[in-house]
Design a protein around this motif. Structure first.
Motif, PDB file in Angstrom:
ATOM      1  N   LEU A 109       0.822  -1.202   0.000  1.00 36.61           N
ATOM      2  CA  LEU A 109       0.000   0.000   0.000  1.00 36.61           C
ATOM      3  C   LEU A 109       0.861   1.259   0.000  1.00 36.61           C
ATOM      4  CD1 LEU A 109      -2.777  -1.061   2.547  1.00 36.61           C
ATOM      5  CD2 LEU A 109      -2.772  -1.280   0.062  1.00 36.61           C
ATOM      6  N   ARG A 110       1.965   1.241   0.736  1.00 37.33           N
ATOM      7  CA  ARG A 110       2.829   2.412   0.823  1.00 37.33           C
ATOM      8  C   ARG A 110       3.444   2.756  -0.525  1.00 37.33           C
ATOM      9  NH1 ARG A 110       5.834   0.896   4.776  1.00 37.33           N
ATOM     10  NH2 ARG A 110       7.689   0.226   3.644  1.00 37.33           N
ATOM     11  N   ASN A 111       3.699   1.741  -1.337  1.00 41.75           N
ATOM     12  CA  ASN A 111       4.294   1.981  -2.646  1.00 41.75           C
ATOM     13  C   ASN A 111       3.252   2.245  -3.730  1.00 41.75           C
ATOM     14  OD1 ASN A 111       7.460   1.431  -2.785  1.00 41.75           O
ATOM     15  ND2 ASN A 111       6.579   0.120  -1.188  1.00 41.75           N
ATOM     16  N   GLY A 112       1.991   2.291  -3.351  1.00 42.42           N
ATOM     17  CA  GLY A 112       0.958   2.735  -4.280  1.00 42.42           C
ATOM     18  C   GLY A 112       0.577   1.744  -5.352  1.00 42.42           C
ATOM     19  N   ARG A 131      -2.570  -5.296 -13.223  1.00 41.86           N
ATOM     20  CA  ARG A 131      -1.697  -4.280 -13.798  1.00 41.86           C
ATOM     21  C   ARG A 131      -0.490  -4.125 -12.896  1.00 41.86           C
ATOM     22  NH1 ARG A 131      -4.707   1.099 -15.015  1.00 41.86           N
ATOM     23  NH2 ARG A 131      -5.862  -0.398 -16.267  1.00 41.86           N
ATOM     24  N   LEU A 132       0.691  -4.345 -13.462  1.00 41.85           N
ATOM     25  CA  LEU A 132       1.918  -4.220 -12.683  1.00 41.85           C
ATOM     26  C   LEU A 132       2.260  -2.757 -12.470  1.00 41.85           C
ATOM     27  CD1 LEU A 132       4.221  -6.941 -14.284  1.00 41.85           C
ATOM     28  CD2 LEU A 132       3.225  -7.001 -12.010  1.00 41.85           C
ATOM     29  N   PRO A 133       2.894  -2.443 -11.343  1.00 44.00           N
ATOM     30  CA  PRO A 133       3.405  -1.077 -11.173  1.00 44.00           C
ATOM     31  C   PRO A 133       4.597  -0.868 -12.104  1.00 44.00           C
ATOM     32  CG  PRO A 133       4.155  -2.464  -9.384  1.00 44.00           C
ATOM     33  CD  PRO A 133       3.202  -3.301 -10.203  1.00 44.00           C
ATOM     34  N   PRO A 134       5.083   0.356 -12.260  1.00 44.66           N
ATOM     35  CA  PRO A 134       6.276   0.587 -13.084  1.00 44.66           C
ATOM     36  C   PRO A 134       7.443  -0.271 -12.604  1.00 44.66           C
ATOM     37  CG  PRO A 134       5.227   2.671 -12.516  1.00 44.66           C
ATOM     38  CD  PRO A 134       4.522   1.599 -11.727  1.00 44.66           C
ATOM     39  N   PRO A 135       8.379  -0.616 -13.502  1.00 50.24           N
ATOM     40  CA  PRO A 135       9.495  -1.518 -13.135  1.00 50.24           C
ATOM     41  C   PRO A 135      10.259  -1.079 -11.888  1.00 50.24           C
ATOM     42  CG  PRO A 135       9.469  -1.150 -15.500  1.00 50.24           C
ATOM     43  CD  PRO A 135       8.429  -0.250 -14.933  1.00 50.24           C
ATOM     44  N   ALA A 136      10.568   0.222 -11.780  1.00 49.11           N
ATOM     45  CA  ALA A 136      11.338   0.692 -10.623  1.00 49.11           C
ATOM     46  C   ALA A 136      10.545   0.524  -9.327  1.00 49.11           C
ATOM     47  CB  ALA A 136      11.734   2.156 -10.815  1.00 49.11           C
ATOM     48  N   ARG A 191      10.480  -3.122  -8.343  1.00 46.91           N
ATOM     49  CA  ARG A 191      11.785  -3.490  -7.780  1.00 46.91           C
ATOM     50  C   ARG A 191      11.895  -3.027  -6.325  1.00 46.91           C
ATOM     51  NH1 ARG A 191      16.886  -1.879  -6.836  1.00 46.91           N
ATOM     52  NH2 ARG A 191      18.595  -3.238  -7.521  1.00 46.91           N
ATOM     53  N   ASN A 192      11.463  -1.806  -6.046  1.00 49.51           N
ATOM     54  CA  ASN A 192      11.514  -1.290  -4.678  1.00 49.51           C
ATOM     55  C   ASN A 192      10.630  -2.108  -3.737  1.00 49.51           C
ATOM     56  OD1 ASN A 192      13.267   0.724  -5.446  1.00 49.51           O
ATOM     57  ND2 ASN A 192      11.669   2.252  -5.766  1.00 49.51           N
ATOM     58  N   ILE A 193       9.444  -2.494  -4.224  1.00 48.14           N
ATOM     59  CA  ILE A 193       8.533  -3.298  -3.408  1.00 48.14           C
ATOM     60  C   ILE A 193       9.197  -4.612  -3.014  1.00 48.14           C
ATOM     61  CG2 ILE A 193       6.399  -4.651  -3.486  1.00 48.14           C
ATOM     62  CD1 ILE A 193       5.156  -2.401  -5.132  1.00 48.14           C
ATOM     63  N   LEU A 194       9.821  -5.274  -3.977  1.00 51.34           N
ATOM     64  CA  LEU A 194      10.452  -6.567  -3.703  1.00 51.34           C
ATOM     65  C   LEU A 194      11.620  -6.417  -2.730  1.00 51.34           C
ATOM     66  CD1 LEU A 194      10.373  -8.091  -7.301  1.00 51.34           C
ATOM     67  CD2 LEU A 194       8.934  -8.726  -5.361  1.00 51.34           C
ATOM     68  N   PRO A 215       7.805  -7.930 -19.881  1.00 46.55           N
ATOM     69  CA  PRO A 215       8.475  -7.118 -20.909  1.00 46.55           C
ATOM     70  C   PRO A 215       9.935  -6.856 -20.543  1.00 46.55           C
ATOM     71  CG  PRO A 215       6.347  -6.178 -20.286  1.00 46.55           C
ATOM     72  CD  PRO A 215       6.655  -7.249 -19.282  1.00 46.55           C
ATOM     73  N   PRO A 216      10.754  -6.454 -21.533  1.00 46.73           N
ATOM     74  CA  PRO A 216      12.196  -6.278 -21.311  1.00 46.73           C
ATOM     75  C   PRO A 216      12.545  -5.274 -20.212  1.00 46.73           C
ATOM     76  CG  PRO A 216      11.720  -6.325 -23.655  1.00 46.73           C
ATOM     77  CD  PRO A 216      10.401  -6.317 -22.962  1.00 46.73           C
ATOM     78  N   ASP A 217      11.748  -4.166 -20.062  1.00 49.83           N
ATOM     79  CA  ASP A 217      12.112  -3.181 -19.044  1.00 49.83           C
ATOM     80  C   ASP A 217      11.972  -3.748 -17.634  1.00 49.83           C
ATOM     81  OD1 ASP A 217       9.431  -3.368 -19.486  1.00 49.83           O
ATOM     82  OD2 ASP A 217       8.982  -1.236 -19.250  1.00 49.83           O
ATOM     83  N   TYR A 218      11.015  -4.668 -17.414  1.00 45.54           N
ATOM     84  CA  TYR A 218      10.888  -5.336 -16.118  1.00 45.54           C
ATOM     85  C   TYR A 218      12.038  -6.324 -15.905  1.00 45.54           C
ATOM     86  CZ  TYR A 218       6.222  -3.442 -15.360  1.00 45.54           C
ATOM     87  OH  TYR A 218       5.162  -2.596 -15.155  1.00 45.54           O
TER      88      TYR A 218
END
Length: 550
Positions: free
Chosen positions: A20-23, A40-45, A48-51, A73-76
């Protein structure tokens, strides 16, 4: 749902708070029991921060996901590929307890010395250097105390989330529940160091002989089986430094450093394509941290916790796909993709071919040396994913391994190009596919098959002709989705008949009401109109509820 998750354990509440904190709005709505849109996945960055915040187990999950370009996708893939667990090393006192529990003899009788400070610390284990009583230097990979409980706790939440996502169209198409099981099994297998030891042994044996590269140049550590357990892996200590930051021997002897780097790049490519195309068992995570340059001038391959496997049929199709990609043949790419990943869903071959054609057309004006092969492979997987073609997971591992390998090779040799290096190997590979490793035995086996066919064919033809002439031959046809088509036709016919009845009632009521001679039965007209109205309304509602108005 939200309250149940929080009450289950403090760990689950902590995970939910991080999400929730990471939106991550989709996950917030999903876990709160609200109606969620398609996943729907959050943006790649952000992902990454969530994990990273979720801790070591989820970092490992992210590392596993980074090996699956068939799913993301490649950016993830790029963002997750740099994940490292920021975990402090476990104190020696705790590590010593695990060591003593796993060793068959007292610690003092097994080792002459053990370094208390770890040389590396990861999310699952940490590594110490030690010396055995017989003088051998070894690396001790010791599982972190209590990690099993953390993994099982997090696996429970992964399965819960997967079961929720599985209720969506996305989850059903990608079989999210099966994917979750696949990843949980991979996590559990990382906890069993005897599996990693078996993988190490198998690849060491496979790469001990080769016609493609000098096997003396590539080293895989030997396993000390008498000391290895599920929580302790003891293997040969190899003294060196990371390959990409190493000082090469040729530099110390005023030799040609560029030539040595180029030789190593070519050797690694040939070693990995032997694993993929010939052995069918390959190291699935050859990132720079797993390749060391030894003081002896050899290259060491480390960390066999994750391997991929390809069956002979997949190997054959994969070789043809590589050839089709190098030849920029869009139609053949589409054919082989569907052959490699048959689907129960309807897939438009024309659209798939057109998408491949648009992709490969970008490379028509390029020379082979200008093509980034791993980028092209990722784009091919993207086309397959866009067309709802589910590529087998091991091919995703294979694509990631090739991408890592190309990155390492180009760091060693900026002019390195995979297609140029593959051409001489492809000729031998296709020759092996045609005649096998032993041409004589292949010829004899084919001759025996032809002999058997020649003896059996006349009798089988005679039986076929007898059945045709005696009218005892029956043909059985099985048409897919015929039942659903029949139900649709029946439903349409019923509705049409119903509509005719409703229309007849309306016409009858109109005739009665317009005829003054039968005014005494006007109530019949009203009854017919009422019946027609009710039946018409029911027909409209049933059509709307079916969702097939258009």
């Amino acid at each position: 749902m939200f309250s149940r998750l929080v009450q289950t354990s403090s760990r689950q509440g902590e995970i939910l708070e991080i999400l929730l904190r990471n939106g991550w709005d989709y996950m917030r709505r999903l876990l709160s029991g609200l109606k969620a849109d398609e996943p729907r996945l959050p943006p790649p960055a952000v992902l990454r921060n969530i994990l990273v915040e979720l801790g070591p187990v989820y970092v490992k999950l992210g590392q596993l996901l980074s090996t699956r370009p068939d799913l993301l996708p490649p950016d993830y893939i790029l963002a997750l590929g740099t994940l490292q667990a920021d975990v402090p090393p476990v104190n020696w006192d705790e590590v010593e307890i695990v060591l003593r529990q796993q060793l068959p003899q007292p610690l003092e009788e097994t080792f002459t010395s053990v370094q208390f400070e770890p040389v590396a610390a990861g999310s699952i284990a940490q590594t110490h250097r030690a010396t055995l009583k017989d003088g051998r230097d070894v690396a001790l990979k010791v599982q972190r105390p209590g990690i099993e409980q953390v993994v099982e706790q997090d696996i429970a939440l992964i399965r819960l989330v997967a079961s929720l996502v599985a209720q969506t169209d996305f989850g059903q198409y990608y079989d999210v529940t099966a994917l979750a099981e696949e990843f949980t099994q991979a996590l559990r297998s990382e906890l069993d160091f005897t599996r990693e030891a078996q993988h190490t042994k198998q690849l060491k044996e496979n790469l001990a002989t080769s016609r493609w590269f000098d096997t003396e140049k590539l080293v895989i550590p030997a396993i000390a089986w008498e000391l290895t357990t599920e929580k302790l892996l003891v293997m040969e200590w190899l003294d060196g430094e990371p390959l990409l930051s190493a000082t090469f021997q040729s530099a110390d002897h005023n030799g040609d450093v560029a030539a040595e780097r180029k030789e190593i790049a070519n050797m690694l490519l040939r070693a990995f394509f032997q694993q993929i195309c010939l052995d069918g068992v390959f190291h699935a995570d050859p990132h720079p941290g797993n390749l060391f340059y030894l003081k002896t001038g050899q290259v060491a391959l480390l960390d066999f916790g994750m391997i991929g496997r390809l069956d002979p049929r997949t190997q054959e199709i994969l070789l043809e796909i590589i050839l089709a990609i190098v030849s920029l043949d869009a139609r053949r790419c589409a054919q082989l993709t569907l052959e490699l990943a048959p689907s129960d869903n309807r897939i438009s071959f024309v659209r798939l071919e057109n998408d491949f054609d648009r992709l490969l057309r970008q490379y028509y004006s390029m020379t082979i040396s200008e093509v980034n092969f791993s980028k092209l492979v990722y784009e091919v997987l993207q086309v397959a994913r866009n067309n709802k073609v589910r590529i087998p997971g091991n091919l995703g591992l294979c694509a990631k391994a090739i991408a890592n390998l190309e990155g390492i090779a180009r760091a060693l040799d900026p002019e390195f190009n995979i297609p140029d290096q593959l051409r001489p190997l492809m000729t031998e590979l296709f020759q092996r596919q045609l005649v096998g490793q032993s041409p004589l035995s292949t010829f004899l086996r084919t001759a025996l098959d032809l002999k058997s066919l020649s003896l059996q064919s006349p009798r089988q033809i005679e039986l076929l002709l007898d059945r045709v002439t005696s009218e005892t031959l029956h043909w059985n046809f099985n048409i897919k989705e015929l039942d659903s088509l029949r139900r649709t036709v029946d439903s349409s016919a019923n509705r049409l008949s119903f509509s005719v009845v409703v229309g007849s009632l309306i016409m009858g009521a109109a005739i009665i009401s317009s005829n003054s001679a039968v005014s005494q039965v006007s109530w019949l007209s009203d009854a017919l109109f009422a019946a027609a109205s009710l039946m018409g309304l029911w027909l409209i509602v049933s059509i709307l509820r079916s969702g097939r108005l258009r």
